[in-house]
Design a protein around this motif. Structure first.
Motif, PDB file in Angstrom:
ATOM      1  N   ARG A  19      49.055 120.647 -33.245  1.00 47.69           N
ATOM      2  CA  ARG A  19      49.972 120.682 -32.117  1.00 47.69           C
ATOM      3  C   ARG A  19      49.289 120.834 -30.580  1.00 47.69           C
ATOM      4  N   ALA A  20      48.300 121.467 -30.625  1.00 46.29           N
ATOM      5  CA  ALA A  20      47.493 121.894 -29.324  1.00 46.29           C
ATOM      6  C   ALA A  20      46.931 120.311 -28.926  1.00 46.29           C
ATOM      7  N   ALA A  21      46.619 119.617 -29.846  1.00 49.51           N
ATOM      8  CA  ALA A  21      46.147 118.305 -29.549  1.00 49.51           C
ATOM      9  C   ALA A  21      46.942 117.518 -28.745  1.00 49.51           C
ATOM     10  N   VAL A  66      60.008 119.793 -25.632  1.00 52.66           N
ATOM     11  CA  VAL A  66      60.518 119.344 -27.153  1.00 52.66           C
ATOM     12  C   VAL A  66      59.715 120.300 -27.968  1.00 52.66           C
ATOM     13  N   ILE A  67      58.132 119.796 -27.692  1.00 52.55           N
ATOM     14  CA  ILE A  67      57.115 120.290 -28.400  1.00 52.55           C
ATOM     15  C   ILE A  67      57.100 121.951 -28.916  1.00 52.55           C
ATOM     16  N   ALA A  68      57.149 122.575 -27.617  1.00 54.07           N
ATOM     17  CA  ALA A  68      56.974 123.864 -27.763  1.00 54.07           C
ATOM     18  C   ALA A  68      58.387 124.581 -28.212  1.00 54.07           C
ATOM     19  N   GLY A  69      59.386 124.108 -27.575  1.00 55.78           N
ATOM     20  CA  GLY A  69      60.951 124.687 -27.939  1.00 55.78           C
ATOM     21  C   GLY A  69      61.226 124.567 -29.364  1.00 55.78           C
ATOM     22  N   ILE A 104      58.478 129.262 -23.430  1.00 61.67           N
ATOM     23  CA  ILE A 104      58.537 129.193 -22.048  1.00 61.67           C
ATOM     24  C   ILE A 104      57.057 129.295 -21.610  1.00 61.67           C
ATOM     25  N   ALA A 105      56.456 130.197 -22.036  1.00 62.33           N
ATOM     26  CA  ALA A 105      54.636 130.372 -21.738  1.00 62.33           C
ATOM     27  C   ALA A 105      54.047 129.154 -21.889  1.00 62.33           C
ATOM     28  N   VAL A 106      54.136 128.594 -23.036  1.00 63.55           N
ATOM     29  CA  VAL A 106      53.469 127.394 -23.511  1.00 63.55           C
ATOM     30  C   VAL A 106      53.933 126.322 -22.689  1.00 63.55           C
ATOM     31  N   SER A 145      62.801 124.841 -22.842  1.00 63.45           N
ATOM     32  CA  SER A 145      62.631 125.732 -24.076  1.00 63.45           C
ATOM     33  C   SER A 145      63.713 126.349 -24.527  1.00 63.45           C
ATOM     34  N   ALA A 146      64.875 126.804 -23.867  1.00 66.43           N
ATOM     35  CA  ALA A 146      66.089 127.377 -24.680  1.00 66.43           C
ATOM     36  C   ALA A 146      66.741 126.223 -25.289  1.00 66.43           C
TER      37      ALA A 146
END
Length: 239
Positions: A19-21, A66-69, A104-106, A145-146
């Motif tokens: 996911r980080a990539a 999308v990815i983080a949320g 949110i942070a990411v 994010s929300a």
């Protein structure tokens, strides 16, 4: 309400190798585009605004959202591992708020920071354009994010639905169709950027007061309903 253990597990899930990539691809592409544009066209305020508005805010920020949320909670619901978390003596709102904070942070880290760097590369923050779009990215990160965290609690196809929303509604309709712009997180965030850089540098079809109200309302309602969905999931599991 913030739970460090839940936060650590969520960070680990979001920033895993695969996911980080994916998260690094879009910011890296923005920086490469910015370097190429600066090399060929020099420092130009309009070009800077076009690149940051057309790619960073319209495409990169919602996709990272999308990815983080969805990734903050969706996979746990899909594979059933959320049951182990819900079996702990943790308040459901605490779980949602912690996961939202991490998302949110990411999103901010992978969207706002590259936006600022790209803006500095393109025109050295001339006309406050880099700062303006960075603020837009920060604000949009919260709302996205929300929204996408909520989507992760209501659908097993959250990523697909989120991508359709980000690419079709935000990037296409939100930029081109006048009526759709009022219902676009992108346009709400740009209203704040317009306040910083001025109307000549940044354009938004939504007034600042309305944009602030809509951003706060969407974030609060999405967070509240995500918590409600999590409670329903718990009850269903107990039955």
């Amino acid at each position: 309400m913030y739970n460090p253990t839940v936060a650590r597990l969520t960070y680990r899930a979001l920033l895993g190798r695969r996911r980080a990539a994916i998260l690094f691809v879009l910011p890296a592409l923005l920086i490469v585009i910015s370097l190429a544009v600066r090399a060929f066209s020099g420092a130009d305020d309009q070009v800077t605004s076009d690149v940051l508005g057309g790619f960073a805010i319209a495409t990169m920020v919602p996709l990272i959202g999308v990815i983080a949320g969805t990734g903050a909670i969706g996979p746990e619901i899909d594979d059933g591992s959320i049951v182990y978390l819900l079996s702990k003596p943790l308040k459901r709102p605490s779980i949602i708020l912690t996961k939202l904070t991490v998302a949110i942070a990411v999103t901010m880290a992978f969207s706002a920071i590259p936006t600022l760097v790209a803006g500095l590369i393109l025109n050295g923050n001339g006309g406050q354009i880099a700062v303006a779009y960075t603020i837009a990215a920060l604000v949009a990160s919260i709302a996205y994010s929300a929204l996408f965290l909520l989507l992760g609690t209501v659908s097993r196809h959250a990523v697909v639905i989120g991508l359709v929303y980000a690419l079709v509604w935000e990037a296409l309709f939100g930029s081109l169709v006048p009526g759709a712009r009022t219902l676009s997180v992108q346009q709400w965030a740009l209203a704040l950027a317009q306040k910083v850089a001025g109307q000549d540098a940044v354009s938004s079809d939504v007034g600042l007061p309305l944009a602030v109200v809509l951003l706060v309302a969407v974030t609060c309602v999405a967070t509240w309903y995500a918590g409600r969905r999590l409670r329903s999931l718990t009850l269903a599991g107990e039955e």
